[in-house]
Design a protein around this motif. Structure first.
Motif, PDB file in Angstrom:
ATOM      1  N   ILE A  21       0.911  -1.273  -0.119  1.00  0.00           N
ATOM      2  CA  ILE A  21      -0.239  -0.056  -0.226  1.00  0.00           C
ATOM      3  C   ILE A  21       0.905   1.336  -0.082  1.00  0.00           C
ATOM      4  CG2 ILE A  21      -1.795   1.372   1.334  1.00  0.00           C
ATOM      5  CD1 ILE A  21      -2.769  -1.489   2.775  1.00  0.00           C
ATOM      6  N   GLU A  22       1.709   1.267   0.940  1.00  0.00           N
ATOM      7  CA  GLU A  22       2.812   2.339   0.950  1.00  0.00           C
ATOM      8  C   GLU A  22       3.562   2.736  -0.366  1.00  0.00           C
ATOM      9  OE1 GLU A  22       5.653   1.874   4.294  1.00  0.00           O
ATOM     10  OE2 GLU A  22       4.169   2.937   5.574  1.00  0.00           O
ATOM     11  N   LYS A  23       3.889   1.662  -0.869  1.00  0.00           N
ATOM     12  CA  LYS A  23       4.529   1.528  -2.269  1.00  0.00           C
ATOM     13  C   LYS A  23       3.653   2.237  -3.332  1.00  0.00           C
ATOM     14  CE  LYS A  23       7.520  -0.955  -5.587  1.00  0.00           C
ATOM     15  NZ  LYS A  23       6.940  -1.704  -6.691  1.00  0.00           N
ATOM     16  N   GLU A  24       2.307   1.922  -3.282  1.00  0.00           N
ATOM     17  CA  GLU A  24       1.408   2.437  -4.372  1.00  0.00           C
ATOM     18  C   GLU A  24       0.959   3.966  -4.017  1.00  0.00           C
ATOM     19  OE1 GLU A  24      -0.662   1.293  -6.751  1.00  0.00           O
ATOM     20  OE2 GLU A  24       0.281  -0.973  -6.956  1.00  0.00           O
ATOM     21  N   LEU A  25       0.873   4.155  -2.910  1.00  0.00           N
ATOM     22  CA  LEU A  25       0.664   5.543  -2.410  1.00  0.00           C
ATOM     23  C   LEU A  25       1.654   6.801  -2.678  1.00  0.00           C
ATOM     24  CD1 LEU A  25      -1.923   5.011   0.417  1.00  0.00           C
ATOM     25  CD2 LEU A  25      -2.274   4.796  -2.101  1.00  0.00           C
ATOM     26  N   ARG A  26       3.055   6.067  -2.267  1.00  0.00           N
ATOM     27  CA  ARG A  26       4.157   7.058  -2.250  1.00  0.00           C
ATOM     28  C   ARG A  26       4.570   7.156  -3.460  1.00  0.00           C
ATOM     29  NH1 ARG A  26       5.916   8.486   2.763  1.00  0.00           N
ATOM     30  NH2 ARG A  26       5.242   7.425   4.599  1.00  0.00           N
ATOM     31  N   THR A  27       4.873   6.014  -4.199  1.00  0.00           N
ATOM     32  CA  THR A  27       5.535   6.370  -5.511  1.00  0.00           C
ATOM     33  C   THR A  27       4.656   7.076  -6.779  1.00  0.00           C
ATOM     34  OG1 THR A  27       6.505   3.940  -5.157  1.00  0.00           O
ATOM     35  CG2 THR A  27       6.558   4.762  -7.310  1.00  0.00           C
ATOM     36  N   SER A  28       3.183   6.623  -6.717  1.00  0.00           N
ATOM     37  CA  SER A  28       2.470   7.367  -7.667  1.00  0.00           C
ATOM     38  C   SER A  28       2.567   8.872  -7.137  1.00  0.00           C
ATOM     39  CB  SER A  28       0.903   7.022  -7.552  1.00  0.00           C
ATOM     40  OG  SER A  28       0.554   6.885  -6.164  1.00  0.00           O
ATOM     41  N   LYS A  29       2.740   9.368  -5.978  1.00  0.00           N
ATOM     42  CA  LYS A  29       2.602  10.733  -5.474  1.00  0.00           C
ATOM     43  C   LYS A  29       3.791  11.293  -6.077  1.00  0.00           C
ATOM     44  CE  LYS A  29       2.082  13.357  -1.208  1.00  0.00           C
ATOM     45  NZ  LYS A  29       3.131  14.269  -1.108  1.00  0.00           N
ATOM     46  N   ASP A  30       5.060  10.531  -5.862  1.00  0.00           N
ATOM     47  CA  ASP A  30       6.408  10.964  -6.166  1.00  0.00           C
ATOM     48  C   ASP A  30       6.446  11.271  -7.535  1.00  0.00           C
ATOM     49  OD1 ASP A  30       7.152  10.713  -3.721  1.00  0.00           O
ATOM     50  OD2 ASP A  30       8.255   9.097  -3.594  1.00  0.00           O
ATOM     51  N   GLU A  77       3.596  19.935  -5.548  1.00  0.00           N
ATOM     52  CA  GLU A  77       2.945  19.111  -4.552  1.00  0.00           C
ATOM     53  C   GLU A  77       1.721  18.314  -4.898  1.00  0.00           C
ATOM     54  OE1 GLU A  77       2.359  20.487  -0.591  1.00  0.00           O
ATOM     55  OE2 GLU A  77       2.233  18.634   0.133  1.00  0.00           O
ATOM     56  N   ILE A  78       1.516  17.193  -4.736  1.00  0.00           N
ATOM     57  CA  ILE A  78       0.364  16.369  -4.943  1.00  0.00           C
ATOM     58  C   ILE A  78      -0.090  15.803  -3.663  1.00  0.00           C
ATOM     59  CG2 ILE A  78      -0.818  14.236  -6.159  1.00  0.00           C
ATOM     60  CD1 ILE A  78       0.062  16.137  -8.245  1.00  0.00           C
ATOM     61  N   ASN A  79      -1.458  16.178  -3.228  1.00  0.00           N
ATOM     62  CA  ASN A  79      -1.937  15.939  -1.845  1.00  0.00           C
ATOM     63  C   ASN A  79      -3.325  15.384  -2.054  1.00  0.00           C
ATOM     64  OD1 ASN A  79      -3.245  18.312  -2.192  1.00  0.00           O
ATOM     65  ND2 ASN A  79      -2.092  19.221  -0.631  1.00  0.00           N
ATOM     66  N   LEU A  80      -3.859  14.789  -3.040  1.00  0.00           N
ATOM     67  CA  LEU A  80      -5.130  14.288  -3.187  1.00  0.00           C
ATOM     68  C   LEU A  80      -5.107  12.965  -3.916  1.00  0.00           C
ATOM     69  CD1 LEU A  80      -7.087  17.366  -4.711  1.00  0.00           C
ATOM     70  CD2 LEU A  80      -6.547  17.002  -2.417  1.00  0.00           C
ATOM     71  N   LEU A  81      -5.962  11.995  -3.099  1.00  0.00           N
ATOM     72  CA  LEU A  81      -5.783  10.470  -3.595  1.00  0.00           C
ATOM     73  C   LEU A  81      -7.233  10.140  -3.813  1.00  0.00           C
ATOM     74  CD1 LEU A  81      -4.484   7.723  -3.734  1.00  0.00           C
ATOM     75  CD2 LEU A  81      -4.699   7.696  -1.248  1.00  0.00           C
ATOM     76  N   ALA A  82      -7.530   9.211  -4.950  1.00  0.00           N
ATOM     77  CA  ALA A  82      -8.971   8.594  -5.020  1.00  0.00           C
ATOM     78  C   ALA A  82      -8.702   7.112  -5.093  1.00  0.00           C
ATOM     79  CB  ALA A  82      -9.419   8.918  -6.255  1.00  0.00           C
ATOM     80  N   PHE A  83      -9.406   6.416  -4.197  1.00  0.00           N
ATOM     81  CA  PHE A  83      -9.067   5.040  -3.873  1.00  0.00           C
ATOM     82  C   PHE A  83      -9.648   4.254  -5.159  1.00  0.00           C
ATOM     83  CE2 PHE A  83     -10.019   6.300   0.454  1.00  0.00           C
ATOM     84  CZ  PHE A  83      -8.744   6.287   0.845  1.00  0.00           C
ATOM     85  N   SER A  90      -4.909   5.600   7.181  1.00  0.00           N
ATOM     86  CA  SER A  90      -3.776   6.080   7.793  1.00  0.00           C
ATOM     87  C   SER A  90      -2.434   6.415   7.033  1.00  0.00           C
ATOM     88  CB  SER A  90      -3.689   5.460   9.162  1.00  0.00           C
ATOM     89  OG  SER A  90      -2.395   5.158   9.442  1.00  0.00           O
ATOM     90  N   ILE A  91      -2.159   5.320   6.364  1.00  0.00           N
ATOM     91  CA  ILE A  91      -1.104   5.229   5.190  1.00  0.00           C
ATOM     92  C   ILE A  91      -0.950   6.074   4.338  1.00  0.00           C
ATOM     93  CG2 ILE A  91       0.321   3.757   3.615  1.00  0.00           C
ATOM     94  CD1 ILE A  91      -0.706   1.425   4.929  1.00  0.00           C
ATOM     95  N   ALA A  92      -2.260   6.707   3.857  1.00  0.00           N
ATOM     96  CA  ALA A  92      -2.432   7.804   2.912  1.00  0.00           C
ATOM     97  C   ALA A  92      -2.023   9.242   3.514  1.00  0.00           C
ATOM     98  CB  ALA A  92      -3.600   7.691   2.192  1.00  0.00           C
TER      99      ALA A  92
END
Ligand SMILES: [Zn+2]
Length: 275
Positions: A172-181, A190-196, A207-209
């Motif tokens: 989960i961390e990899k999916e959320l952090r890598t896509s953001k980076d 900066e990117i600070n929005l996420l859609a599941f 919490s990870i997000a």
């Protein structure tokens, strides 16, 4: 009439009933010369097929007539004002090809959620058995960079569009952090929005997000138009360019929020079962 349309009509009838009931407190407020409390609805689309271009354009005209279009992260409430944010999941090229003109004409800010490993490719994920979706192509990095930032915000839709609840913490961390980076490197901001993806989330995913630096996370369940402004979890109402006018109008006004009730009841029941 097919089953899909029967379900749509049932949903319209329930939403219309909800709308009628909702008019009672509004009428009382009017009698006392008081403004209704501010409301906020977030809509989400996927693709815009060329045959639906005109319908989508009409929907954007309705949106600007009956609400104040705002960005998906402008979460605040002003008495007497109904705010609506428009979002698109999957970053399909058809959104710009068939929707940009209407968005631009009506100056409606939109947010597009991008699955970063699919830039320039066809989606590799299953979507409710809808074969039409695989004909869509995700925007390329070059197309994304060229989007006008004053009108279009971008957010992450993970890297590979998985069901996050089925992954272990590290994945989960990899999916959320890598896509953001990746998006931040591409856009230089900066990117600070996420859609599941698939709307799948739980408290661990949220919490990870938040730890990864996301400010708001977006679900695919409608929320009540007056929600806690402090919440980082934002519900969204599904809309489609092929929606009938009455259907779109009711969704726009937040009268499809009852769709989230079964989920709420299930969560409450789960709590009792667990205890
Ligand atoms: Zn998606």
């Amino acid at each position: 009439m097919n089953n899909k349309n029967i379900i749509r009509i049932i949903k319209i009838i329930i939403s219309l009933s909800y709308c009628v009931i909702h008019q009672i407190p509004l009428a009382v407020l009017k009698v006392f010369n008081r403004k209704f409390p501010g409301t906020f609805v977030v809509l989400y689309y996927h693709e815009i097929k060329s045959i639906h271009k005109d319908n989508f354009s009409r929907q954007m005209a309705m949106l600007s007539k009956y609400s104040r279009p705002v960005r998906a992260d402008s979460i605040s409430f002003t008495a007497g004002e109904h705010r609506v944010a428009v979002t698109f999941d999957d970053a399909f090229q058809s959104v710009i090809e068939n929707g940009f003109e209407a968005i631009s004409n009506h100056k409606i800010p939109i947010t597009i959620f991008v699955p970063t490993d699919y830039l320039g490719k066809q989606p590799g994920w299953e979507m409710n058995g809808d074969n039409e979706i695989i004909k869509e192509i995700v925007m390329t990095g070059e197309q994304i960079v060229k989007l006008p930032s004053e009108l279009i915000m971008l957010g992450s839709h993970t890297c590979t569009h998985p069901e996050l609840t089925g992954l272990v913490t590290e994945e989960i961390e990899k999916e959320l952090r890598t896509s953001k980076d990746d998006l931040e490197r591409l856009l230089g901001k900066e990117i600070n929005l996420l859609a599941f993806p698939h709307g799948k989330f739980n408290s661990v995913v949220v919490s990870i997000a938040l730890n990864a630096g996301y400010k708001y996370v977006y679900t695919i369940m409608p929320q009540f138009p007056k929600q806690n402004p402090e919440s980082a979890i934002i519900g969204r109402t599904p809309v489609n360019p092929s929606d009938w006018d009455i259907e779109f109008r009711l969704k726009l006004s937040g009268y499809y929020c009852w769709l989230s009730l079964p989920g709420h009841i299930k969560r409450i029941l789960n709590k009792f079962t667990i205890q």
